[in-house]
Every structure is written in C-alpha cells, then in structure tokens.
Write a protein that holds these residues in place. Structure first.
Motif, PDB file in Angstrom:
ATOM      1  N   SER A 292       0.807  -1.197  -0.085  1.00  0.00           N
ATOM      2  CA  SER A 292      -0.034  -0.076   0.140  1.00  0.00           C
ATOM      3  C   SER A 292       0.837   1.534   0.055  1.00  0.00           C
ATOM      4  O   SER A 292       0.594   2.342  -0.586  1.00  0.00           O
ATOM      5  N   ARG A 321      -7.954   8.208  -8.341  1.00  0.00           N
ATOM      6  CA  ARG A 321      -7.519   6.819  -8.025  1.00  0.00           C
ATOM      7  C   ARG A 321      -6.729   6.923  -6.640  1.00  0.00           C
ATOM      8  O   ARG A 321      -6.846   5.836  -5.866  1.00  0.00           O
ATOM      9  N   TRP A 322      -5.899   7.900  -6.498  1.00  0.00           N
ATOM     10  CA  TRP A 322      -5.089   7.988  -5.419  1.00  0.00           C
ATOM     11  C   TRP A 322      -5.780   8.138  -4.181  1.00  0.00           C
ATOM     12  O   TRP A 322      -5.530   7.234  -3.035  1.00  0.00           O
ATOM     13  N   PHE A 325      -7.870   4.822  -3.404  1.00  0.00           N
ATOM     14  CA  PHE A 325      -7.228   3.765  -2.796  1.00  0.00           C
ATOM     15  C   PHE A 325      -6.631   4.286  -1.338  1.00  0.00           C
ATOM     16  O   PHE A 325      -6.546   3.400  -0.507  1.00  0.00           O
ATOM     17  N   ARG A 326      -6.106   5.406  -1.084  1.00  0.00           N
ATOM     18  CA  ARG A 326      -5.735   5.718   0.199  1.00  0.00           C
ATOM     19  C   ARG A 326      -7.029   5.616   1.200  1.00  0.00           C
ATOM     20  O   ARG A 326      -6.663   5.156   2.344  1.00  0.00           O
ATOM     21  N   SER A 328      -9.649   3.661   0.830  1.00  0.00           N
ATOM     22  CA  SER A 328      -9.901   2.137   1.100  1.00  0.00           C
ATOM     23  C   SER A 328      -8.625   1.504   2.007  1.00  0.00           C
ATOM     24  O   SER A 328      -9.007   0.655   2.930  1.00  0.00           O
TER      25      SER A 328
END
Length: 622
Positions: A292, A321-322, A325-326, A328
């Motif tokens: 991650s 997207r960043w 993802f962060r 999540s």
C-alpha cells in the motif's frame, strides 16, 4: 481411587520439576519463539508451572519472560504486558540480572507497539541501568538502539543521534548490526538538516556492504544517498546509484524493495524534469506492487507529474485513484483494528469465563486433597531434613579429614627440613676439622666466622616454609665461599639472577644447596684449578627455572668415582632423596609439576663439558 490418582500426580509433578534443567529448557523454547513456532505456548505454561513448583526463582522468571515475548511476537500486547509485569514483580537475588534487563526491553517494546512512546522510553531506560550494572555491552547497545528509535518517532533527532553513536561504540564491530545503526544514523542526520553527515553515513554503509557483501543494505544505502543527491540537484551522480539500486532489487526479487527503488528513480527523473521517464517508473510500481505505501506514493507523484505537463484531465483521474486507494487502505486499517478489538473483547470474555471455571475446579480440588497435601509436604520436609543432616555430617567429616591431612603433611615437611640442616652442618664441621688438623688457625677462624653467620641465618629460617629468593641466594653465597675456601680456590662460582626476581620471588629454604654440593664433590674431583660453578635462576612463565652448571668431567666420570659413606648411607643419596621428597610435597601443595633433570652439557651444548642440572619450581611471589 481419586485420592490415589491425585497423590500419584502430585508426586510425579514434584519429581519431574526437581529433575529438569530449566536453563536449557527456557533457552530452547525461546529459540522456538524466535522462529515463529506458535505451538510452543502450552509448553511455556507448563514450564512456568514446573519452575514454580520446584521453587526455581530464576527459571520461573525466565519462563515468564518467554511467555511475554511469545505474546509480543504474536501481537497479543495485553497478555505480553501482563506476563512481563508479573515477571518484573518477582524478587531476584541479583539486581543486575540479564533476564530482568531483557524483560524490561520486551516490556518497553509492548508499550511502543501500543503507541505509548513515553512509557516505552522509561522502560528502556530502566533496562539500560540494569545492563550497565551487569556490564553487558551487547544488551546495552540493543537498548540504546531502541531508545534512539523512540526518539526518532518523537522528533528528537539530536538525542537519537547521540544514542546511536554510543550504541555503535559497544557493538560497532558486528558488521550486520552496524549497517543498520549507520542507516538509522543517516536518516536522523537528514531530519536535522546535516546533509553532509547523512551522506557520509550512507557512503560508509555502501563501502562496507560491498565488502561483505550485503545486497539488502547496499540497495537501501544507494536509494538513500541517491535521493540526497537528487534533492540537492546532483543528478549526474544520483542516477548511477539509483540504477544500481534498482538492478540489485530486481536481482533479489524483493517486491517492496523493488517498488522503493523504482519510486526513488522516478522521483529523480521528476526533479530533473524528465517527466516521461518518471511516469514510466511510477506506472511500473502501480502495475507490479501490492504494497500500500509504495502504491500511494507512486499514484500521488504520478498525478503531480501529469499536472506539471499540463495534462490536467489525466492528472485528475490519477489523483482520484490515489484518493480512493488511500481511503480504502484507511478503511481497511480501521476495519482491521475494529476486528482486532472485537476479537480482543471476545478473548477477554472467554479468558474470564475460563478463569472462573478453573478457580472453581481448583477450589473443589483443594478441599478434597488439603489434608493429603499437608501430609505430603510434611513427609517431603522430613526427608529433606534427613538429607541435609547427612550432607552436613559428611561435609564436616571431609573437612576434618582434610585438616588432619594438611597438618600431617606440614609435620612431614618440617621433619624433612630438620633432616636437611644437620646433614649440611655436618659437612661444614667436617671441613673445619680438616683445617684444625692441618694446623691452619687463620683459615679455621675465617671458616668459623662464615659458618656462624650461615648457622644464624639457617636457624632463623628453619621453621619457615618459604623465604625470599634474595635470602636464599645470600645463604648459598656464604656456603659457596666456604667451599671455595675449603678446596683451596680450585674452583670459582657465579650466581646469575635478575634483581627484581630476587626481591619478588619466594622459595623453600636450602632446596638448591644439595645440587651445588653434588657439583663440587663430584664435578670438580680430580681438578686442581679452573673449576667453574654457575647458578642461573630466571622466570619461565609460571615456573622458576634453576640451572646448576659445572665444567667438570661429566656424568660418566662421576659414576666411576668413590662415594663417601656415613653409617652405610651415601651422603649425596641422603641429600638428593630428601630433596626429591620436598619436590613431591611442593608439587602436591601448589598443584604444579616440580622436576629435576641431570644431563651432560656435551649432550645439549656443542663443546660443553661438565654437568647441567635443571630444577623447575612453581613461581611463588611475595
């Protein structure tokens, strides 16, 4: 039936506890903990119970330390904290016990992993005090490294640097350990703004890891130093280091290290303005890694590169997207923490329930066997008392026997010295008789004067077991002067001994004299002049080496010479026999192999004549 089974179980458990080697058992179990063997937990609890029954305090504390380290490794921080706290509460005879320092280190680590940094720091400091009292430099270095890590997380970089430097003084000779410490040192220097010192630390890691070799340490140092060069605009020197780090990471097939190397190289291209090259490396990280932290770093920097190129739409998509993802990852972390809390709560409930049931069973069992336990303990006490009394009786008998043996040996040694002195003075009086019969009053007077001084010194030291080497040589000097006078100067003598050795060493009185007398009587027989008698004494390790040398005819001639007899006993054999007995006593008393050797000088020296006597005694210093 139940009572017999319980009695057999109690007796078997006590006997098993008494026969165990707890130190070896604790060490073996700790090795299994370090290797990640989770099945060892039941054995750890069993060892703790057996050590408690056997009243082995240090073994009991060691078992508690193992339990604490087990739960620490398997992330049960509450249980780790509990067992380590119980172990630290146990009294130990030695306050500087290494086991206590180890427990405090683990106790501090449990607090550090729980986020209680200041509490961890205090526990590490207590461990450092105990390690210093025990003079355990390796454990001191480990504690200092832990203290430096806490200081780093608390932004106390200067203090962390001091602790790391001190730790390396204790353990810097261990190469693998020193590479870790140097990398940490370089990171602290960067945060304090001392770029030159950081570069020096990273460069030293690179040089030393190439010589080992240590590829993991080398790749990390190349990434760190290359990053420093990139930040300061030294792109030409940074690029080869980052490319080499990437090559090593690819060869090692270490996923996280490969992602870090690609991110570092991409950041270098980004700072240099080569956005396409940077984007290619960031894209490789995004496609290949599952970690991650490298993924988040690559997405964020990739969006920045696209923005700086004016590709705002693409940059916005990557940024979304960043962000997703962060979020999540954070949600997953929160879910994991919530799951851990629920599991911990359930575990606590089950533990309390099991503890209540166990207490009820123990209470019921204690009521049924209380009288049996008391009887068993009483029997064990009486049996132990019997064994203790027998042991004390045997020890007292052995001690009395040893005292009697020492007294007997002392009396026998005094008897030997009392036999030596009449033998020596008999020879001296015999020589005076020859002077008187030869009508030589002046020589008789000189002889009597030296003899009186010699007798006074000999009587003064007769009762002493040892005298200084200097006093012994004075006696021998007087004796040899008397013999030179007696034999009309047909030989001369030389005594060679270091002055410091004369003052510091001790020796049994009159132990050398029989060998000098033997050399004079046999070595110079048949010689009219130019005889030379040498006495050499020197230190040889833990031994005192004494050499008596003459330039007479040698051992073959001695065998053909007649011997003087008094009462059917040869004079020389009497003296030599007494001396051999004294050497045997000395060997036994000082646990040292005393010896004497007799050789022709022609056997050991080219062109030598006469006899060489070597006497080896223990070096006894005042």
């Amino acid at each position: 039936m139940d009572l017999r089974w319980i009695l057999a179980w109690l007796i078997g458990t006590c006997l098993q506890a008494q026969s165990l080697d707890f130190d070896s058992l604790n060490q073996a179990q700790f090795g299994r903990i370090r290797s990640g063997d989770s099945s060892v937990i039941s054995e750890l609890h069993q060892t703790r119970s057996l050590a408690f029954l056997a009243e082995e305090q240090s073994a009991y504390v060691g078992a508690l330390k193992n339990l604490g380290s087990y739960y620490l490794i398997f992330e049960d921080l509450d249980s780790a904290d509990h067992f380590l706290r119980v172990g630290l509460a146990e009294p130990l005879e030695d306050t500087a016990c290494p086991a206590r320092a180890s427990m405090l280190m683990y106790y501090g680590l449990a607090a550090q992993r729980s986020g209680l940094l200041e509490r961890a720091y205090l526990r590490y400091q207590r461990a450092l005090v105990i390690a210093e009292l025990a003079q355990d430099s390796l454990r001191m270095a480990s504690v200092l490294l832990n203290l430096a890590n806490v200081d780093f997380y608390l932004d106390r970089y200067e203090k962390a640097i001091e602790l790391l430097q001190e730790a390396m003084e204790y353990r810097g000779h261990q190469l693998g350990w020193s590479l870790i410490a140097l990398n940490n040192l370089g990171a602290n220097y960067l945060y304090t703004g001392d770029t030159a010192a950081a570069e020096s630390s990273f460069q030293e890691v690179i040089e030393r890891s190439r010589s080992v070799p240590d590829s993991m340490a080398l790749s990390q140092a190349l990434i760190d130093l290359g990053g420093v060069h990139s930040m300061s605009g030294r792109f030409e020197s940074a690029l080869p280091m980052l490319e080499e780090a990437l090559e090593i990471a690819e060869r090692l097939s270490q996923g996280r290290r490969l992602a870090e190397a690609r991110n570092a190289l991409a950041t270098h291209f980004k700072q240099e303005g080569k956005y396409e090259l940077a984007l290619a490396q960031y894209q490789e990280v995004i496609q290949s890694t599952r970690e991650s932290e490298p993924m988040i770093y690559a997405l964020l920097n990739m969006s920045q590169c696209l923005e700086e190129q004016g590709r705002s739409k693409e940059a916005l998509n990557v940024h979304k997207r960043w962000s997703g993802f962060r979020d999540s990852v954070n949600s997953y972390d929160r879910a994991i923490k919530m799951s851990d809390l629920e599991q911990q709560l359930e575990k606590t409930k089950n533990a309390k329930k099991n503890e209540l049931e166990a207490r009820n069973r123990e209470l019921l069992l204690s009521r049924r066997i209380s009288w049996l336990t008391i009887g068993l303990l009483l029997a064990l006490f009486l049996f132990s008392l019997f064994l203790l009394r027998r042991k004390l009786h045997r020890a007292a008998a052995r001690r009395n026997e040893l005292i009697e043996m020492q007294e007997r040996e002392k009396l026998e040694l005094q008897l030997l010295r009392s036999q030596m002195n009449p033998h020596f003075f008999f020879n001296a009086l015999y020589s005076i008789q020859n002077f008187i019969l030869g009508n030589q009053p002046l020589e008789s007077s000189r002889f009597l004067s030296k003899l009186a001084r010699l007798m006074r010194a000999t009587l003064e030291w007769n009762e002493k077991e040892l005298i200084s080497l200097d006093n012994e040589l004075k006696i021998l000097n007087d004796y040899l002067e008397l013999e030179v006078l007696r034999f009309d100067d047909k030989f001369r003598f030389e005594i060679e001994c270091d002055d410091q050795l004369r003052e510091s060493a001790s020796i049994p009185p009159m132990i050398i004299q029989p060998f000098l007398e033997n050399a004079i009587k046999h070595g110079f027989r048949g010689m009219e002049k130019d005889g030379l008698l040498e006495l050499k004494i020197k230190e040889d390790g833990e031994a005192l080496k004494i050499e008596v040398l003459d330039n007479g005819a040698g051992l073959a001639a001695k065998a053909d010479q007649p011997t003087e007899n008094f009462g059917g006993v040869e004079k020389t054999s009497v003296a030599q026999g007494l001396t051999d007995k004294r050497l045997a006593f000395l060997s036994k008393k000082y646990d040292f192999h005393c010896s004497r050797t007799l050789k022709n000088r022609s056997d050991v020296e080219e062109g030598g004549t006469g006899v060489r006597v070597e006497l080896i005694l223990p070096l006894i210093e005042d």
